[in-house]
Design a protein around this motif. Structure first.
Motif: not given
Length: 59
Positions: A13-21, A23-36
């Motif tokens: 989706p558009d970058a404007g949807d990433a401002t959804n809290p 979505e941002a929380r899920l994106k951060a959690a996914l990034k942390a899980n991937l790094a782990r």
């Protein structure tokens, strides 16, 4: 139904949807899980599983 970008193509989706809290929380959690998981895979590839050291939490 798939999300459509501003170009009309299905996919991200558009970058404007990433401002959804949420979505941002899920994106951060996914990034942390991937790094782990990458760190775990690197550790396994080195041959050091950590199983030979006792777990201090189990005492």
């Amino acid at each position: 139904m798939t999300a459509r970008s501003s170009t009309g193509k299905p996919g991200k989706p558009d970058a404007g949807d990433a401002t959804n809290p949420r979505e941002a929380r899920l994106k951060a959690a996914l990034k942390a899980n991937l790094a782990r998981r990458k760190a775990q895979a690197r550790k396994r590839a080195d041959g050091s599983t950590g199983q030979d050291t006792p777990d201090p939490q189990k005492d």
